[in-house]
Scaffold this active site. Structure first.
Site, PDB file in Angstrom:
ATOM      1  N   CYS A  94       0.827  -1.206   0.000  1.00  0.00           N
ATOM      2  CA  CYS A  94       0.000   0.000   0.000  1.00  0.00           C
ATOM      3  C   CYS A  94       0.866   1.262   0.000  1.00  0.00           C
ATOM      4  O   CYS A  94       1.881   1.324   0.675  1.00  0.00           O
ATOM      5  CB  CYS A  94      -0.951   0.089   1.184  1.00  0.00           C
ATOM      6  SG  CYS A  94      -2.179  -1.199   1.225  1.00  0.00           S
TER       7      CYS A  94
ATOM      8  N   ARG B 103       6.579  -0.800  -3.818  1.00  0.00           N
ATOM      9  CA  ARG B 103       6.141  -1.338  -2.529  1.00  0.00           C
ATOM     10  C   ARG B 103       5.228  -2.547  -2.689  1.00  0.00           C
ATOM     11  O   ARG B 103       5.035  -3.297  -1.742  1.00  0.00           O
ATOM     12  CB  ARG B 103       5.380  -0.249  -1.741  1.00  0.00           C
ATOM     13  CG  ARG B 103       6.246   0.928  -1.399  1.00  0.00           C
ATOM     14  CD  ARG B 103       5.396   2.084  -0.882  1.00  0.00           C
ATOM     15  NE  ARG B 103       4.844   1.812   0.422  1.00  0.00           N
ATOM     16  CZ  ARG B 103       5.438   2.095   1.561  1.00  0.00           C
ATOM     17  NH1 ARG B 103       6.624   2.656   1.549  1.00  0.00           N
ATOM     18  NH2 ARG B 103       4.862   1.831   2.707  1.00  0.00           N
TER      19      ARG B 103
ATOM     20  N   TRP C  35      -2.670  -2.963  -1.586  1.00  0.00           N
ATOM     21  CA  TRP C  35      -2.242  -4.360  -1.535  1.00  0.00           C
ATOM     22  C   TRP C  35      -3.304  -5.053  -0.689  1.00  0.00           C
ATOM     23  O   TRP C  35      -3.400  -4.821   0.513  1.00  0.00           O
ATOM     24  CB  TRP C  35      -0.865  -4.444  -0.888  1.00  0.00           C
ATOM     25  CG  TRP C  35      -0.201  -5.777  -0.985  1.00  0.00           C
ATOM     26  CD1 TRP C  35       0.570  -6.241  -2.019  1.00  0.00           C
ATOM     27  CD2 TRP C  35      -0.194  -6.815   0.012  1.00  0.00           C
ATOM     28  NE1 TRP C  35       1.027  -7.498  -1.740  1.00  0.00           N
ATOM     29  CE2 TRP C  35       0.573  -7.886  -0.506  1.00  0.00           C
ATOM     30  CE3 TRP C  35      -0.777  -6.963   1.268  1.00  0.00           C
ATOM     31  CZ2 TRP C  35       0.790  -9.062   0.201  1.00  0.00           C
ATOM     32  CZ3 TRP C  35      -0.574  -8.134   1.968  1.00  0.00           C
ATOM     33  CH2 TRP C  35       0.214  -9.163   1.433  1.00  0.00           C
TER      34      TRP C  35
ATOM     35  N   ASN D 134      -3.510   2.934   4.760  1.00  0.00           N
ATOM     36  CA  ASN D 134      -2.550   1.813   4.788  1.00  0.00           C
ATOM     37  C   ASN D 134      -2.655   1.180   6.159  1.00  0.00           C
ATOM     38  O   ASN D 134      -2.783   1.892   7.151  1.00  0.00           O
ATOM     39  CB  ASN D 134      -1.104   2.300   4.638  1.00  0.00           C
ATOM     40  CG  ASN D 134      -0.817   2.812   3.256  1.00  0.00           C
ATOM     41  OD1 ASN D 134      -1.656   2.732   2.374  1.00  0.00           O
ATOM     42  ND2 ASN D 134       0.380   3.336   3.077  1.00  0.00           N
ATOM     43  N   GLY D 135      -2.509  -0.149   6.218  1.00  0.00           N
ATOM     44  CA  GLY D 135      -2.561  -0.832   7.510  1.00  0.00           C
ATOM     45  C   GLY D 135      -3.818  -1.679   7.602  1.00  0.00           C
ATOM     46  O   GLY D 135      -4.493  -1.919   6.591  1.00  0.00           O
TER      47      GLY D 135
ATOM     48  N   GLU E 221      19.417 -17.642   1.506  1.00  0.00           N
ATOM     49  CA  GLU E 221      19.132 -16.389   0.802  1.00  0.00           C
ATOM     50  C   GLU E 221      19.096 -16.615  -0.716  1.00  0.00           C
ATOM     51  O   GLU E 221      18.244 -16.062  -1.419  1.00  0.00           O
ATOM     52  CB  GLU E 221      20.186 -15.331   1.195  1.00  0.00           C
ATOM     53  CG  GLU E 221      20.127 -14.017   0.461  1.00  0.00           C
ATOM     54  CD  GLU E 221      18.796 -13.275   0.569  1.00  0.00           C
ATOM     55  OE1 GLU E 221      17.932 -13.641   1.389  1.00  0.00           O
ATOM     56  OE2 GLU E 221      18.610 -12.328  -0.217  1.00  0.00           O
TER      57      GLU E 221
ATOM     58  N   LYS F 254      15.851 -15.810  -3.092  1.00  0.00           N
ATOM     59  CA  LYS F 254      15.918 -14.927  -4.271  1.00  0.00           C
ATOM     60  C   LYS F 254      15.299 -15.607  -5.475  1.00  0.00           C
ATOM     61  O   LYS F 254      14.531 -14.999  -6.212  1.00  0.00           O
ATOM     62  CB  LYS F 254      17.375 -14.575  -4.638  1.00  0.00           C
ATOM     63  CG  LYS F 254      18.098 -13.548  -3.853  1.00  0.00           C
ATOM     64  CD  LYS F 254      17.599 -12.146  -3.972  1.00  0.00           C
ATOM     65  CE  LYS F 254      16.433 -11.888  -3.088  1.00  0.00           C
ATOM     66  NZ  LYS F 254      16.622 -11.562  -1.737  1.00  0.00           N
TER      67      LYS F 254
ATOM     68  N   GLU G 117      11.325 -16.023  -5.094  1.00  0.00           N
ATOM     69  CA  GLU G 117      10.458 -14.843  -5.097  1.00  0.00           C
ATOM     70  C   GLU G 117      10.351 -14.163  -6.457  1.00  0.00           C
ATOM     71  O   GLU G 117       9.326 -13.556  -6.750  1.00  0.00           O
ATOM     72  CB  GLU G 117      10.789 -13.852  -3.978  1.00  0.00           C
ATOM     73  CG  GLU G 117      12.112 -13.198  -4.025  1.00  0.00           C
ATOM     74  CD  GLU G 117      12.353 -12.286  -2.826  1.00  0.00           C
ATOM     75  OE1 GLU G 117      11.409 -11.849  -2.165  1.00  0.00           O
ATOM     76  OE2 GLU G 117      13.531 -12.000  -2.558  1.00  0.00           O
TER      77      GLU G 117
ATOM     78  N   HIS H  60      19.482 -36.273   5.606  1.00  0.00           N
ATOM     79  CA  HIS H  60      18.421 -36.620   6.556  1.00  0.00           C
ATOM     80  C   HIS H  60      17.030 -36.415   5.957  1.00  0.00           C
ATOM     81  O   HIS H  60      16.048 -36.312   6.678  1.00  0.00           O
ATOM     82  CB  HIS H  60      18.580 -35.793   7.840  1.00  0.00           C
ATOM     83  CG  HIS H  60      19.885 -36.052   8.536  1.00  0.00           C
ATOM     84  ND1 HIS H  60      20.158 -37.233   9.184  1.00  0.00           N
ATOM     85  CD2 HIS H  60      21.006 -35.301   8.632  1.00  0.00           C
ATOM     86  CE1 HIS H  60      21.392 -37.185   9.675  1.00  0.00           C
ATOM     87  NE2 HIS H  60      21.927 -36.020   9.348  1.00  0.00           N
TER      88      HIS H  60
ATOM     89  N   LYS I 232       7.316  -4.616  -1.030  1.00  0.00           N
ATOM     90  CA  LYS I 232       8.655  -4.233  -0.589  1.00  0.00           C
ATOM     91  C   LYS I 232       8.658  -3.929   0.908  1.00  0.00           C
ATOM     92  O   LYS I 232       9.622  -4.204   1.602  1.00  0.00           O
ATOM     93  CB  LYS I 232       9.106  -2.998  -1.377  1.00  0.00           C
ATOM     94  CG  LYS I 232      10.523  -2.554  -1.083  1.00  0.00           C
ATOM     95  CD  LYS I 232      11.523  -3.551  -1.604  1.00  0.00           C
ATOM     96  CE  LYS I 232      12.939  -3.219  -1.222  1.00  0.00           C
ATOM     97  NZ  LYS I 232      13.822  -4.396  -1.390  1.00  0.00           N
TER      98      LYS I 232
HETATM   99  O1  M6R Z   1      12.245  -4.321   5.047  1.00  0.00           O
HETATM  100  P1  M6R Z   1      12.613  -5.605   5.731  1.00  0.00           P
HETATM  101  O2  M6R Z   1      14.048  -5.921   5.603  1.00  0.00           O
HETATM  102  O3  M6R Z   1      12.150  -5.661   7.151  1.00  0.00           O
HETATM  103  O4  M6R Z   1      11.810  -6.714   4.945  1.00  0.00           O
HETATM  104  C1  M6R Z   1      11.808  -8.054   5.352  1.00  0.00           C
HETATM  105  C2  M6R Z   1      11.317  -8.946   4.261  1.00  0.00           C
HETATM  106  O5  M6R Z   1       9.994  -8.632   3.926  1.00  0.00           O
HETATM  107  C3  M6R Z   1      12.185  -8.847   3.011  1.00  0.00           C
HETATM  108  O6  M6R Z   1      13.523  -9.108   3.284  1.00  0.00           O
HETATM  109  C4  M6R Z   1      11.697  -9.839   1.932  1.00  0.00           C
HETATM  110  O7  M6R Z   1      11.946 -11.149   2.333  1.00  0.00           O
HETATM  111  C5  M6R Z   1      12.356  -9.501   0.593  1.00  0.00           C
HETATM  112  N1  M6R Z   1      11.398  -9.575  -0.455  1.00  0.00           N
HETATM  113  C6  M6R Z   1      13.485 -10.393   0.273  1.00  0.00           C
HETATM  114  O8  M6R Z   1      14.010 -10.212  -0.985  1.00  0.00           O
END
Ligand code: M6R
Length: 614
Positions: A2, A27, A75, A101-102, A487, A491, A494, A510, A609
């Site tokens: 949002c 965002r 969103w 927002n929220g 990580e 990546k 997502e 395991h 974001k």
């Molecule tokens: O803004 P933040 O670092 O708190 O966000 C946390 C996660 O939402 C963020 O890292 C998310 O996993 C990303 N899309 C990763 O690429």
């Protein structure tokens, strides 16, 4: 997640709102809308599902004249993404238009009560409840909009940033916030309003971050007023923005994500500036230096974060345990906040967040503070909520990260955690002067070494074509490169929507080993470190089951290079610095696979974001 934009002043209101919405697209959202009040006080609302460009197409033949306006990217939380559920929402008599927002947690109770008083609802959103409540209070009490907003906010539970327009008042915007970001830009006889400063950075550098439980009253020709929920005036603190328009553009790259991957030599350099001095012999981290007594006395560190920031946190655990000999726990903020954490004044809680606005991390911070812990924030966005809610902290200073998939923020977070572990270790006597000098020297070379890694770009692009249609991936690593493997997998999933699992390499046997066959490629992160010999046998286990292997190894590697199908060589660095080096080939691999699949890498489906709701 949002986005709000608002403008009151003499420029082209619609144009500023639309440009602002485009800036906030990163965002994450699924519909957009705008409310425009004409100079004669007519209040028009236009909304469209999908991209901001759909809204623009919808608005083409509409009355776009305005003295004031508010706009929104939604969103979806309550109710599906649709034209109808998009914001702004009108009140019943069409006299108010509101963006939000929220989430309003008690919306059901409020809605039922309003319905009993004859108010009818036209959307499935929690937001409509808020605008109807404000109107209901205004009509019943015969009060002003500001009074009605104040009273309504006293009744709602949850998180909000709101902006409201009132028919017949083209000279005013009323806004408020609680646990959801809102910043006001102050210009010459004009006000800007937004979820972050990106929509108005080219118009003014003067910003006011609205605080929790504050109501902002913007009126043309009058100074900004801030009121608390008791109707008392609060101080207006003006901050100078340190953000440039070029940081918000792609600079010749096809996507923000690629730009941000390639920016890393520069962002790591910015993150280091002034913090590793005397040729690496001294670490200067103000947040640690100002709180030496806390770091000396700490008995335990607890790290809270989400997503990529959580992966950086897990690396923080390895770093702090090795360099400070302190026990460290790493918790998902969303779990920590609800699992009765045993925290006290002997603990330091480190909260990591790129955006500084993640709702779960903010809630975890509040709990840690209530329990008496010293809370240290690591964030990227200056002035965001997390730096303001923590006792102290460090900015990673990597510049705005627009791509939803975090890249340069991850390496910045890991670098700050490395500096913190070194500084605290030195303070506590677990790291010698010589160790600081050695590691400090290597840290200063990181930007150059990362430049070297980026030369793998072409090779990785080529490699990505082979694996574009894989349906599953395994990412394996050990020690410092176990979090890096997690990580890498995040990546890939997502942005390409390929299922990927990150695993500690030795754990594979395991369970996950059952999945391995010729259709399940593995990315194995295996730089030369003290676990190298161990991981060689894990690589052999994958090979023996017909799995193909992409190995990320140190230059000069002999063993794994013989077994793997594809080898990506990265510069040799001390073990604790390998994650910054090894994560970069995985960022590029994800990027190119997603591009080959035609995916929207900067705005992947369903993701936001800045995750400002639970
Ligand atoms: O803004 P933040 O670092 O708190 O966000 C946390 C996660 O939402 C963020 O890292 C998310 O996993 C990303 N899309 C990763 O690429």
């Amino acid at each position: 997640m949002c986005g709000i934009v608002g403008y009151l002043g003499g420029r082209d209101v619609y144009d500023i709102l639309i440009k602002g919405l485009h800036r906030l697209e990163y965002r994450g959202y699924d519909s957009a809308g705008v409310a425009l009040e004409t100079p004669e006080g007519k209040l028009n609302v236009y909304k469209a599902m999908g991209k901001v460009s759909n809204l623009e197409a919808f608005c083409r033949d509409k009355d776009l004249r305005a003295s004031v306006g508010i706009a929104h990217t939604r969103w979806a939380t309550h109710g599906e993404p649709s034209d109808n559920n998009a914001h702004p929402h009108y009140s019943e008599d069409g006299n108010l238009a509101l963006v939000h927002n929220g989430t309003i947690e008690n919306y059901k109770v409020l809605k039922d009560a309003l319905m009993q008083h004859g108010v009818s609802f036209h959307t499935e959103t929690d937001t409509e409840v808020l605008v109807q409540l404000i109107e209901y209070i205004k009509l019943t009490n015969g009060c002003t909009l500001i009074e009605a907003v104040r009273e309504a906010l006293g009744q709602v539970q949850g998180a909000y940033a709101i902006a409201v327009l009132e028919k017949g008042h083209p000279e005013q915007i009323v806004a408020a916030r609680k646990s959801s970001p809102l910043v006001i830009g102050i210009g010459e006889d004009e006000f800007f309003l937004a979820s972050d400063a990106t929509p108005f950075v080219e118009y003014t550098k003067e910003a006011v971050y609205v605080k929790d439980d504050e109501i902002a009253v913007m009126r043309r020709g009058e100074p900004l007023r801030l009121l608390n929920l008791k109707n008392e005036e609060t101080t207006v603190d003006v901050t100078e923005l340190n953000l440039s328009i070029s940081q918000l553009e792609k600079g010749g790259y096809p996507h923000f994500m690629l730009k941000e991957i390639f920016e890393q030599p520069a962002t790591l350099h910015d993150c280091l500036r002034g913090r590793v001095v005397e040729h690496g012999r001294r670490i200067v981290l103000a947040g640690v230096m100002d709180n030496e007594d806390k770091f000396r006395a700490a008995k335990r560190i607890v790290i809270v974060a989400c997503g990529t920031s959580w992966h950086a946190g897990l690396l923080g655990k390895y770093l702090i345990q090795e360099l400070c000999h302190l026990p460290v726990e790493v918790e998902y903020a969303s779990e920590f906040r609800y699992n009765n954490p045993v925290i006290g004044p002997d603990d330091i809680v480190i909260a990591i967040s790129q955006s500084g606005e993640t709702a779960d991390t903010l809630a975890a911070i509040q709990i840690a503070r209530q329990k008496g812990a010293f809370v240290y924030g690591i964030s990227n966005v200056v002035g965001s909520s997390i730096p303001r809610e923590t006792h102290s902290g460090t900015y990673i200073h990597v510049g705005p990260e627009i791509g939803v998939a975090s890249t340069k923020a991850f390496t910045g977070q890991v670098l700050v955690l490395t500096l913190l572990a070194l500084a605290v270790g030195h303070l506590r006597g677990t790291v010698s002067d010589q160790q600081v000098a050695e590691l400090g020297g290597w840290i200063l070379r990181l930007p150059t070494l990362v430049k070297e890694v980026l030369k793998l770009d072409k090779k990785i692009k080529h490699l990505s074509a082979i694996y574009t249609y894989a349906r599953n991936f395994l990412y394996l690593g050990r020690g410092y490169n176990y979090p890096t493997a997690l990580e890498g997998a995040l990546k890939l999933k997502e942005i390409s929507y390929i299922h990927a699992e990150g695993y500690p390499a030795a754990e594979m046997k395991h369970g996950p080993i059952a999945l391995i066959d010729a259709d399940m490629p593995s990315v194995i992160v295996a730089p030369s470190d003290h676990l190298y010999d161990k991981i060689v046998s894990n690589v052999q286990q994958v090979k023996a089951r017909g799995g193909s292997i992409i190995a990320i190894v140190s230059k000069g590697d002999t063993e794994i290079s013989k077994i793997a199908d594809h080898v990506l060589e990265v510069p040799v660095v001390p073990e604790c610095l390998t994650p910054i080096i090894t994560s970069i080939p995985m960022q590029l691999l994800s990027y190119y696979i997603a591009i080959n699949k035609g995916k929207d890498v900067d705005m992947p489906r369903n993701l936001a974001k800045s995750v400002t709701v639970e």
